[in-house]
Structure formats: structure tokens, C-alpha cells
Design a protein around this motif. Structure first.
Motif, PDB file in Angstrom:
ATOM      1  N   MET A   1      30.272 -24.588   8.181  1.00 33.84           N
ATOM      2  CA  MET A   1      29.077 -23.797   8.470  1.00 33.84           C
ATOM      3  C   MET A   1      29.261 -22.958   9.728  1.00 33.84           C
TER       4      MET A   1
ATOM      5  N   TYR B   1      26.616 -20.023   9.439  1.00 32.27           N
ATOM      6  CA  TYR B   1      25.499 -20.319   8.546  1.00 32.27           C
ATOM      7  C   TYR B   1      24.681 -21.448   9.155  1.00 32.27           C
TER       8      TYR B   1
ATOM      9  N   SER C   1      18.990 -21.754   7.195  1.00 29.20           N
ATOM     10  CA  SER C   1      19.372 -20.957   6.018  1.00 29.20           C
ATOM     11  C   SER C   1      19.763 -21.860   4.859  1.00 29.20           C
ATOM     12  N   LEU C   2      20.450 -22.956   5.148  1.00 24.45           N
ATOM     13  CA  LEU C   2      20.861 -23.893   4.102  1.00 24.45           C
ATOM     14  C   LEU C   2      19.641 -24.541   3.463  1.00 24.45           C
TER      15      LEU C   2
ATOM     16  N   LEU D   1      28.661 -21.736  -0.565  1.00 25.56           N
ATOM     17  CA  LEU D   1      28.271 -20.371  -0.217  1.00 25.56           C
ATOM     18  C   LEU D   1      29.227 -19.412  -0.925  1.00 25.56           C
TER      19      LEU D   1
ATOM     20  N   GLY E   1      27.022 -14.159  -0.975  1.00 31.48           N
ATOM     21  CA  GLY E   1      26.018 -14.649  -0.048  1.00 31.48           C
ATOM     22  C   GLY E   1      25.022 -15.624  -0.641  1.00 31.48           C
TER      23      GLY E   1
END
Length: 235
Positions: free
Chosen positions: A108, A113, A117-118, A138, A142
Motif C-alpha cells: 500500500m 494507497y 481508500s481501501l 489494485l 485504479g
């Protein structure tokens, strides 16, 4: 007046060129974009905007730029198809974010990331409990692909050993009250047959807004008169 006419012509030309270039580069450019598609789209869009409105730049320079950028993008697409190593550099490569139910913090960090967002990406898949996720990846475009643990997955007909009927592609038969004659002909259907189906329902062609034969050969009709006196209209 001459200046307005020139801008009008340039704007129309830029739209036509963008449509032409999009056709050449393919649907991938306008779908969920990879690094390559993102860069190409922004660059071509900027050049096309200058072609439409920037009178200080010559037409020939902008047209040449569009041709060069489009040709380069097309060439990179061909290279990506042939060479796997270069494809990962040109278009990017998937990154595993969750493996075996464990969040991979280092991965990540590499792609910058965040947990927020996850969490959002997983909720968008209809999953609100992190413990249900076995793998999360991912993708190049995106988007996040999610695989749930066995006990949380939906049961398929195959799992229950149920047999399903073969499905067909939906066929539109009437649109905006008009017969789709080509669709009828290509699927061995006739106007008389369709009109008889309407008579069975006490309807005529003039009553029908839309008609389609579905994946299981079922007929669906939408009529102009819906019988809804107070339709919901939220602004």
C-alpha cells in the motif's frame, strides 16, 4: 466576424479529430484508463483545446502534434501487446493489497494507497466487514478487485447442481413506438407475430414505447401510459 467563424471551424474540427483518434486508439482509451491511456487522453485533450480556441498557434503545428501523439500512443499499445515486461511499465501492473485476509502495508505504501481508500473500495463492492475479504487487488485502471472468503460468497447454480436454460442476447423489437425491422428479420421474427402478442395483451403498436425479447425469450413491454399518476421526481 471572421474571428468567430475561425473559432467555430476550429472547434468543430477538433471534435471531429478527437472522435477519429478515439476510433483509432480503441475503446480502452475511453474506458477505465491505465497510466498510458491517462497520459494520452490528457495530452490529446490539451492539444485539441488549443486547436479549438488558441488563435496564436498555427493549425499545422497543432495537427502535427495530434498526429505524433496519436501515432506514439498507438505504437506503445502495440508494444504493450507484444512485450510483457514493457507492458507493465507502459500500462502499470496489479498490486495485491490484501492477501489471505491480511493487509499488505508495504504494498500500500508503494502505490500510496490509504486505508480510507481501501475501505471505500471494499464498500463499493457491497462489503462492509473487512474480515470477509480474502484477497484485494489494485488493478492497472485504479479499480480494486475483491475476493471474499468461501463462507461469504454467494451460492451459484453450479454449486447447487441446478441446470439453467441457455441464455440469448436481448433483442430490441420496438423503440420509441417504431418496429426495429432489422432486429426482427435477423432473429426470424415478424411484425404479425409481434402484433398478435400485443393483441393478447389488449394493446396496439401505438400504445408501446419500448419492447424487448429478453435472455430467456421472455417479452417485456413498456407502454406510453404507465398508470402512475404521481411519479417520483427527485431533484
Amino acid at each position: 466576424m471572421h474571428a468567430y467563424m475561425e473559432i467555430l471551424i476550429r472547434a468543430i474540427l477538433s471534435i471531429i479529430l478527437l472522435l477519429f483518434i478515439a476510433k483509432i486508439l480503441g475503446k480502452q482509451t475511453i474506458s477505465n484508463m491505465t497510466f498510458h491511456d491517462f497520459v494520452t487522453g490528457i495530452t490529446i485533450g490539451a492539444i485539441a483545446a488549443n486547436l479549438a480556441f488558441n488563435e496564436d498557434l498555427k493549425w499545422s503545428y497543432l495537427l502535427l502534434s495530434l498526429v505524433v501523439i496519436s501515432a506514439t500512443s498507438f505504437s506503445l499499445s502495440l508494444i504493450a501487446l507484444k512485450n510483457r515486461k514493457l507492458r507493465s511499465w507502459i500500462s502499470g501492473s496489479p498490486t495485491v493489497l490484501i492477501e489471505g485476509g491480511k493487509i499488505l502495508e508495504n504494498n500500500m505504501k508503494k502505490v500510496r494507497y490509504t486505508l480510507d481508500s481501501l475501505d471505500q473500495a471494499i464498500r463499493e463492492k457491497g462489503i462492509f466487514n473487512m474480515e470477509e475479504v480474502e484477497y484485494a487487488v489494485l488493478e492497472d485502471n485504479g479499480m480494486v478487485s475483491v475476493l471474499q472468503w468461501d463462507e461469504y460468497r454467494y451460492v451459484a447454480k453450479k454449486d447447487l447442481k441446478l441446470h439453467s436454460n441457455a441464455q440469448a442476447f436481448p433483442v430490441e423489437l420496438i423503440m420509441d413506438g417504431t418496429f426495429m425491422e432489422t432486429n426482427l428479420e435477423h432473429n426470424g421474427l415478424t411484425k404479425d407475430w409481434l402484433e398478435s402478442e400485443l393483441r393478447r395483451r389488449g394493446k396496439r403498436l401505438c400504445d408501446v414505447f419500448y419492447a424487448v425479447r429478453g435472455t430467456q425469450q421472455q417479452l417485456f413491454f413498456d407502454f406510453y401510459e404507465d398508470g402512475i399518476h404521481k411519479p417520483i421526481d427527485k431533484e
